[in-house]
Design an enzyme around this catalytic site. Sequence first.
Site, short mmCIF file in Angstrom:
data_model
loop_
_atom_site.label_atom_id
_atom_site.label_comp_id
_atom_site.label_asym_id
_atom_site.label_seq_id
_atom_site.Cartn_x
_atom_site.Cartn_y
_atom_site.Cartn_z
CB THR A 1 -0.89 0.02 1.26
OG1 THR A 1 -0.04 -0.21 2.39
CG2 THR A 1 -1.97 -1.04 1.20
NE ARG B 1 19.32 0.24 0.66
CZ ARG B 1 18.66 1.36 0.86
NH1 ARG B 1 19.26 2.38 1.47
NH2 ARG B 1 17.42 1.48 0.44
CB CYS C 1 16.11 6.43 -4.47
SG CYS C 1 15.94 7.34 -2.92
CG HIS D 1 15.67 11.48 -5.81
ND1 HIS D 1 14.48 12.00 -5.33
CD2 HIS D 1 16.02 10.47 -4.96
CE1 HIS D 1 14.13 11.33 -4.23
NE2 HIS D 1 15.04 10.40 -3.99
N1 NAP Z 1 10.20 6.22 -1.52
C1 NAP Z 1 11.39 5.97 -2.10
O1 NAP Z 1 11.85 6.64 -3.03
C2 NAP Z 1 12.20 4.81 -1.64
C3 NAP Z 1 13.30 4.47 -2.40
C4 NAP Z 1 14.07 3.40 -2.01
C5 NAP Z 1 13.72 2.70 -0.89
N2 NAP Z 1 12.64 3.04 -0.15
C6 NAP Z 1 12.33 2.23 1.02
O2 NAP Z 1 11.13 1.51 0.82
C7 NAP Z 1 10.43 1.38 2.06
C8 NAP Z 1 9.01 1.91 1.92
O3 NAP Z 1 9.04 3.23 1.47
P1 NAP Z 1 7.76 4.00 0.93
O4 NAP Z 1 8.29 5.28 0.45
O5 NAP Z 1 6.95 3.14 0.01
O6 NAP Z 1 6.92 4.23 2.31
P2 NAP Z 1 5.36 4.43 2.53
O7 NAP Z 1 4.71 5.05 1.36
O8 NAP Z 1 5.23 5.10 3.84
O9 NAP Z 1 4.78 2.92 2.66
C9 NAP Z 1 5.13 2.09 3.75
C10 NAP Z 1 4.55 0.69 3.53
O10 NAP Z 1 4.99 -0.17 4.58
C11 NAP Z 1 3.87 -0.78 5.19
N3 NAP Z 1 4.12 -1.02 6.60
C12 NAP Z 1 4.51 -0.14 7.54
N4 NAP Z 1 4.62 -0.74 8.74
C13 NAP Z 1 4.30 -2.04 8.55
C14 NAP Z 1 4.22 -3.17 9.40
N5 NAP Z 1 4.51 -3.10 10.69
N6 NAP Z 1 3.86 -4.36 8.84
C15 NAP Z 1 3.58 -4.46 7.54
N7 NAP Z 1 3.62 -3.41 6.69
C16 NAP Z 1 3.98 -2.22 7.19
C17 NAP Z 1 2.76 0.23 4.99
O11 NAP Z 1 1.51 -0.43 5.17
P3 NAP Z 1 0.20 0.37 5.68
O12 NAP Z 1 -0.30 1.15 4.47
O13 NAP Z 1 -0.70 -0.74 6.07
O14 NAP Z 1 0.63 1.26 6.79
C18 NAP Z 1 3.03 0.65 3.56
O15 NAP Z 1 2.57 -0.34 2.67
C19 NAP Z 1 11.29 2.09 3.10
O16 NAP Z 1 12.14 1.13 3.68
C20 NAP Z 1 12.10 3.05 2.28
O17 NAP Z 1 13.32 3.39 2.89
C21 NAP Z 1 11.85 4.07 -0.51
#
Ligand code: NAP
Length: 339
Positions: free
Chosen positions: A14, A102, A131, A244
Amino acid sequence: MGAKSLRVAVVGATGAVGNMMIQVLEERAFPVGSIRLLASARSVGKHLPYKGKPIAVEELREDSFTGLDLALFSAGGGVSRKFAPLAAEAGCTVVDNSSAFRMDPKIPLVVPEVNPQALENHPGIIANPNCSTIQMVVALKPIYDAVGIKRIVVTTFQAVSGTGKRAIEELRQQISDLQEGKDIVKNVYPYQIAYNCFPHIGAFLDSGYTEEEMKMVNETQKIFSDPAIRVSATTVRIPVYYGHSEAVNIETRLPITPQKARELLAVAPGIRVVDDVGRFLYPMPIDAAGRDETLVGRIRQDMSVENGLVMWVVADNIRKGAATNAVQIAECLVDRGQL
Ligand SMILES: NC(=O)c1ccc[n+]([C@@H]2O[C@H](COP(=O)([O-])OP(=O)(O)OC[C@H]3O[C@@H](n4cnc5c(N)ncnc54)[C@H](OP(=O)(O)O)[C@@H]3O)[C@@H](O)[C@H]2O)c1
């Protein structure tokens, strides 16, 4: 890829990255036989589309991975630390987007255009880099191979989507509130992000650098298998939704002209050279958003050092910076017979 059919899970389905993973799996015709969408208990009851069909979101549990082949994780470091080893033990290969593994020497950190060979003998978990690191190493790989790189000085201009879905909403809300003359609300960032920027991504360390800046240093050295590369990064959050941008200044071991660099980049995988200043052509986030290539332009000699080049590198942080790179890693595993 062959006609395999894999049982796949997206953990954090999500979220900003997880949602894009579902889309990218579909777009790239990854051989998905079945898909499970996992998130927190908060999301139970929601449905997300895959190939036009609504798929119910399930709560992530310790036994979620039984019978699965592949799990793409993007639910934060804590979730990965707890659940990725359980998935790997259950025989489900993990590609993890968080920073949890990582820098673990046993875990490969992979950008398919740069170091696919690192996938050999992986222990069931593969890490997707940060990223900002991904797009930079994609752009630097052809130059690294041709003339070597001694030192990198990089300044990033990072979109709010890099902080996740709540940050995208915070920027939208602040812009709307300011236009209506209301007070802004800050939940995600320490300062107003609308019409502002700040050199603060991740926690500050004793060195004065931030965690995000040190990720760019450490991950670049690991991906190139070259601890001698010196890297100094300044990472800046800007009020852009997707994409970015990076000003990348490098000192090469051997001389290279901007024209030669353009030629090498033009034929390298995953890169599009956008570099014609006579026609005001250079990469911008609005052009990179929604695409998988890393855009490179403003390539010029650094006049301040003997073998120096400067370039401007832009990519969609949610796609190449996260979801697309993760799916490409999974594609490599399939191609190599490891999945
Ligand atoms: N955004 C970027 O550009 C980017 C790039 C590289 C890596 N990342 C990494 O990818 C990850 C997610 O980033 P995002 O930007 O997609 O964040 P986000 O939009 O805040 O989404 C977080 C996701 O994690 C789920 N989640 C949170 N706590 C959880 C739990 N206890 N059990 C199961 N699911 C849980 C959330 O589910 P709910 O909706 O149910 O809360 C949601 O699906 C992070 O580790 C981030 O560092 C992000």
